[in-house]
Scaffold this motif. Structure first.
Motif, PDB file in Angstrom:
ATOM      1  N   PHE A 102     -48.744   9.590  35.028  1.00 21.25           N
ATOM      2  CA  PHE A 102     -49.511  10.813  35.254  1.00 21.25           C
ATOM      3  C   PHE A 102     -48.583  11.937  35.722  1.00 21.25           C
ATOM      4  N   ARG A 103     -48.648  13.084  35.059  1.00 15.40           N
ATOM      5  CA  ARG A 103     -47.874  14.242  35.499  1.00 15.40           C
ATOM      6  C   ARG A 103     -48.486  14.825  36.776  1.00 15.40           C
ATOM      7  N   PRO A 104     -47.686  15.074  37.817  1.00 18.40           N
ATOM      8  CA  PRO A 104     -48.219  15.645  39.057  1.00 18.40           C
ATOM      9  C   PRO A 104     -48.901  16.991  38.809  1.00 18.40           C
ATOM     10  N   SER A 105     -50.046  17.198  39.459  1.00 17.60           N
ATOM     11  CA  SER A 105     -50.821  18.447  39.419  1.00 17.60           C
ATOM     12  C   SER A 105     -51.333  18.805  38.026  1.00 17.60           C
ATOM     13  N   HIS A 106     -51.307  17.854  37.100  1.00 19.56           N
ATOM     14  CA  HIS A 106     -51.863  18.070  35.773  1.00 19.56           C
ATOM     15  C   HIS A 106     -53.210  17.366  35.695  1.00 19.56           C
ATOM     16  N   ALA A 107     -53.843  17.403  34.534  1.00 13.18           N
ATOM     17  CA  ALA A 107     -55.169  16.805  34.361  1.00 13.18           C
ATOM     18  C   ALA A 107     -55.110  15.340  33.953  1.00 13.18           C
ATOM     19  N   ASP A 108     -53.899  14.767  33.841  1.00 17.29           N
ATOM     20  CA  ASP A 108     -53.764  13.402  33.334  1.00 17.29           C
ATOM     21  C   ASP A 108     -54.584  12.396  34.150  1.00 17.29           C
ATOM     22  N   PHE A 109     -54.364  12.387  35.471  1.00 14.70           N
ATOM     23  CA  PHE A 109     -55.042  11.402  36.318  1.00 14.70           C
ATOM     24  C   PHE A 109     -56.547  11.613  36.339  1.00 14.70           C
ATOM     25  N   LYS A 206     -34.223  27.949  33.348  1.00 19.70           N
ATOM     26  CA  LYS A 206     -32.913  27.287  33.364  1.00 19.70           C
ATOM     27  C   LYS A 206     -32.855  26.186  34.416  1.00 19.70           C
ATOM     28  N   ALA A 207     -33.585  26.382  35.514  1.00 17.67           N
ATOM     29  CA  ALA A 207     -33.596  25.389  36.593  1.00 17.67           C
ATOM     30  C   ALA A 207     -34.596  24.268  36.338  1.00 17.67           C
ATOM     31  N   GLY A 208     -35.281  24.304  35.196  1.00 14.94           N
ATOM     32  CA  GLY A 208     -36.286  23.293  34.898  1.00 14.94           C
ATOM     33  C   GLY A 208     -37.527  23.410  35.748  1.00 14.94           C
ATOM     34  N   ASP A 209     -37.780  24.615  36.266  1.00 10.50           N
ATOM     35  CA  ASP A 209     -38.904  24.827  37.182  1.00 10.50           C
ATOM     36  C   ASP A 209     -39.877  25.837  36.586  1.00 10.50           C
ATOM     37  N   SER A 210     -40.862  26.264  37.366  1.00  7.00           N
ATOM     38  CA  SER A 210     -41.885  27.184  36.866  1.00  7.00           C
ATOM     39  C   SER A 210     -42.332  28.125  37.972  1.00  7.00           C
ATOM     40  N   LEU A 211     -43.027  29.196  37.574  1.00 11.15           N
ATOM     41  CA  LEU A 211     -43.494  30.219  38.515  1.00 11.15           C
ATOM     42  C   LEU A 211     -44.953  30.552  38.255  1.00 11.15           C
ATOM     43  N   GLY A 212     -45.634  31.036  39.301  1.00  7.97           N
ATOM     44  CA  GLY A 212     -46.999  31.520  39.180  1.00  7.97           C
ATOM     45  C   GLY A 212     -47.083  32.989  39.516  1.00  7.97           C
ATOM     46  N   GLY A 213     -48.302  33.504  39.594  1.00  5.39           N
ATOM     47  CA  GLY A 213     -48.489  34.914  39.903  1.00  5.39           C
ATOM     48  C   GLY A 213     -49.912  35.355  39.668  1.00  5.39           C
ATOM     49  N   VAL A 214     -50.092  36.651  39.411  1.00  4.29           N
ATOM     50  CA  VAL A 214     -51.418  37.250  39.330  1.00  4.29           C
ATOM     51  C   VAL A 214     -51.532  38.119  38.078  1.00  4.29           C
ATOM     52  N   VAL A 215     -52.642  37.965  37.358  1.00  7.75           N
ATOM     53  CA  VAL A 215     -53.017  38.873  36.280  1.00  7.75           C
ATOM     54  C   VAL A 215     -54.158  39.751  36.781  1.00  7.75           C
ATOM     55  N   GLU A 216     -54.015  41.065  36.625  1.00  6.75           N
ATOM     56  CA  GLU A 216     -55.077  42.005  36.977  1.00  6.75           C
ATOM     57  C   GLU A 216     -55.708  42.512  35.690  1.00  6.75           C
ATOM     58  N   ILE A 311     -43.033  20.455  34.574  1.00  5.03           N
ATOM     59  CA  ILE A 311     -41.691  20.993  34.772  1.00  5.03           C
ATOM     60  C   ILE A 311     -40.666  19.953  34.330  1.00  5.03           C
ATOM     61  N   LEU A 312     -39.466  20.425  34.017  1.00  2.00           N
ATOM     62  CA  LEU A 312     -38.413  19.549  33.498  1.00  2.00           C
ATOM     63  C   LEU A 312     -37.531  19.023  34.624  1.00  2.00           C
ATOM     64  N   ARG A 313     -38.191  18.506  35.663  1.00  2.00           N
ATOM     65  CA  ARG A 313     -37.494  17.898  36.797  1.00  2.00           C
ATOM     66  C   ARG A 313     -38.115  16.543  37.096  1.00  2.00           C
ATOM     67  N   GLU A 314     -37.320  15.639  37.631  1.00  2.00           N
ATOM     68  CA  GLU A 314     -37.863  14.334  37.998  1.00  2.00           C
ATOM     69  C   GLU A 314     -38.776  14.488  39.215  1.00  2.00           C
ATOM     70  N   GLN A 315     -39.967  13.867  39.120  1.00  2.00           N
ATOM     71  CA  GLN A 315     -40.946  13.951  40.201  1.00  2.00           C
ATOM     72  C   GLN A 315     -41.532  12.567  40.469  1.00  2.00           C
ATOM     73  N   GLN A 316     -42.040  12.407  41.668  1.00  2.00           N
ATOM     74  CA  GLN A 316     -42.711  11.155  42.023  1.00  2.00           C
ATOM     75  C   GLN A 316     -44.130  11.159  41.474  1.00  2.00           C
ATOM     76  N   THR A 317     -44.583   9.981  41.015  1.00  2.00           N
ATOM     77  CA  THR A 317     -45.939   9.861  40.486  1.00  2.00           C
ATOM     78  C   THR A 317     -46.347   8.395  40.525  1.00  2.00           C
ATOM     79  N   VAL A 318     -47.450   8.085  39.877  1.00  2.00           N
ATOM     80  CA  VAL A 318     -47.876   6.696  39.682  1.00  2.00           C
ATOM     81  C   VAL A 318     -48.170   6.478  38.210  1.00  2.00           C
ATOM     82  N   ASP A 319     -48.174   5.214  37.798  1.00  2.00           N
ATOM     83  CA  ASP A 319     -48.521   4.908  36.414  1.00  2.00           C
ATOM     84  C   ASP A 319     -49.997   4.521  36.317  1.00  2.00           C
ATOM     85  N   ILE A 327     -41.251  10.463  37.050  1.00  2.00           N
ATOM     86  CA  ILE A 327     -41.438  11.001  35.710  1.00  2.00           C
ATOM     87  C   ILE A 327     -40.614  12.271  35.564  1.00  2.00           C
ATOM     88  N   LYS A 328     -40.039  12.448  34.375  1.00  2.00           N
ATOM     89  CA  LYS A 328     -39.339  13.685  34.053  1.00  2.00           C
ATOM     90  C   LYS A 328     -39.862  14.150  32.694  1.00  2.00           C
TER      91      LYS A 328
END
Length: 365
Positions: A102-109, A206-216, A311-319, A327-328
């Motif tokens: 399961f990808r963390p913070s995604h809808a998989d789980f 480039k860092a394999g990460d992501s950003l959020g923000g606001v749409v008005e 994101i393209l970084r290794e993260q902790q999760t469960v199967d 998972i990466k």
């Protein structure tokens, strides 16, 4: 699966999965004899499609729309309008690791826990490809609204990127134009801040990460009287619409949370007679909605989008067996959803306003 239909009189039902054969929408309740050109729909889908710039996912899809029903000689018939976009660049192999993890913070789980099955390639219905149907339907909704203007102002909706992480643009909702929004790849009409936003998103990619923000977003020319108290208030339905978008985590209208720092005397919008039978307000801290009903002023709202979950970084999760693992992610993903979320926000705003316009005319003439 419930929850795939939105609206009361102007109803849209989206269908399809990220890596299925196609995605699309069925629109019911559209009035007849409205002119619709396929080029108008395609133009909005091109604003939403992947692969359009260096700061969006590099999935290559033309997102070419096919209109299957509901139009005759360029006019709506009053019958259901069905539209479809075929998936052409799905790469299911990129998601092989997600079959059992399961990808963390995604809808998989949550999908697996709810249904006992999930489309693990690309997230299925949880993918932003589902919004193709919303954006296509939003073009039709704008046609419903275009013939109506509030206080003699032509109807228009413009959304734009207001903030990426801690970079905030200075934009006047009363005068911003779509041309200014689309003048750069981040869809921020403040050119100086936009350049910094693009650099910031590029660094996150480039860092394999992501950003959020606001749409008005602003809707101008909204007629007075849209919205049905108590539970179907216009702002309540706008909130539901915006929070139904992928990655949306917050909603404000008018002064929003900032209004809590003001007193009543500071926050109230004084009325005045603008002539020609029009009552206006001198300020617009209400965001165009009072008591759940539009008051004829610009409807101004903001939607907060979280950083992209994949994101393209290794993260902790469960199967799928509940065992701890890591998972990466692989594949092609937006480092920031905001530029492509702009047409999605505009579409959902149009769907809500068109539905309430038809409801208002049905009840009050």
């Amino acid at each position: 699966m419930g929850g795939s239909t939105f609206g009361t009189l102007f109803r849209v039902t989206t269908w399809g999965e990220s890596h299925g054969p196609a995605v699309g929408v069925v629109i019911d309740g559209c009035p007849p004899r409205l002119p619709i050109a396929i080029e108008e729909i395609q133009r909005e889908l091109d604003r939403r499609r992947p692969g359009q710039s260096a700061i969006t996912t590099q999935r290559r899809e033309t997102d070419e729309v096919e209109i299957l029903s509901g139009l005759h000689e360029g006019l709506t018939q009053g019958t259901p309008i069905a539209m479809m976009v075929r998936n052409q660049d799905a790469r299911g192999g990129d998601y092989e690791e997600m079959r059992d993890k399961f990808r963390p913070s995604h809808a998989d789980f949550t999908y697996q826990a709810k249904y006992g099955i999930r489309a693990w390639q690309g997230g299925g219905r949880a993918s932003a490809r589902e919004t193709i149907g919303r954006v296509a339907a939003g073009v039709v909704a704008r046609k419903v609204l275009a013939a109506v203007g509030g206080a003699g102002v032509p109807f228009d909706i413009v959304a734009y990127v207001k903030r990426v992480q801690n970079l905030e643009a200075d934009v006047d909702p009363a005068s911003v134009t779509t041309a200014a929004v689309d003048s750069n790849i981040v869809r921020c009409p403040d050119a100086a801040v936009a350049a910094r936003m693009i650099d910031l998103i590029g660094e996150a990619r480039k860092a394999g990460d992501s950003l959020g923000g606001v749409v008005e977003a602003v809707a101008r020319g909204v007629p007075v009287g849209l919205g049905e108290p108590v539970f179907d208030k216009l702002d309540a339905d706008l909130a539901k619409a915006m929070l139904s978008l992928p990655a949306a985590k917050g909603f404000e209208i008018g002064s929003g949370f900032a209004g809590t720092f003001l007193t009543g005397s500071q926050h109230n919008d004084p009325f005045y007679n603008a002539g020609g039978g029009h009552v206006r307000t001198r300020t617009n801290r209400s965001g165009g909605v009072q008591g759940g009903i539009s008051n004829g002023e610009d409807v101004v709202l903001r939607v907060a989008f979280k950083p992209t979950a994949t994101i393209l970084r290794e993260q902790q999760t469960v199967d799928v067996n509940g065992q701890d693992t890591t998972i990466k992610a692989r594949g092609r993903h937006d480092p920031c959803v905001l530029p492509r979320a702009v047409p999605m926000v505009e579409a959902m705003m149009a769907l809500v306003l068109a539905d309430h316009l038809l409801r208002q005319r049905g009840q009050c003439g």
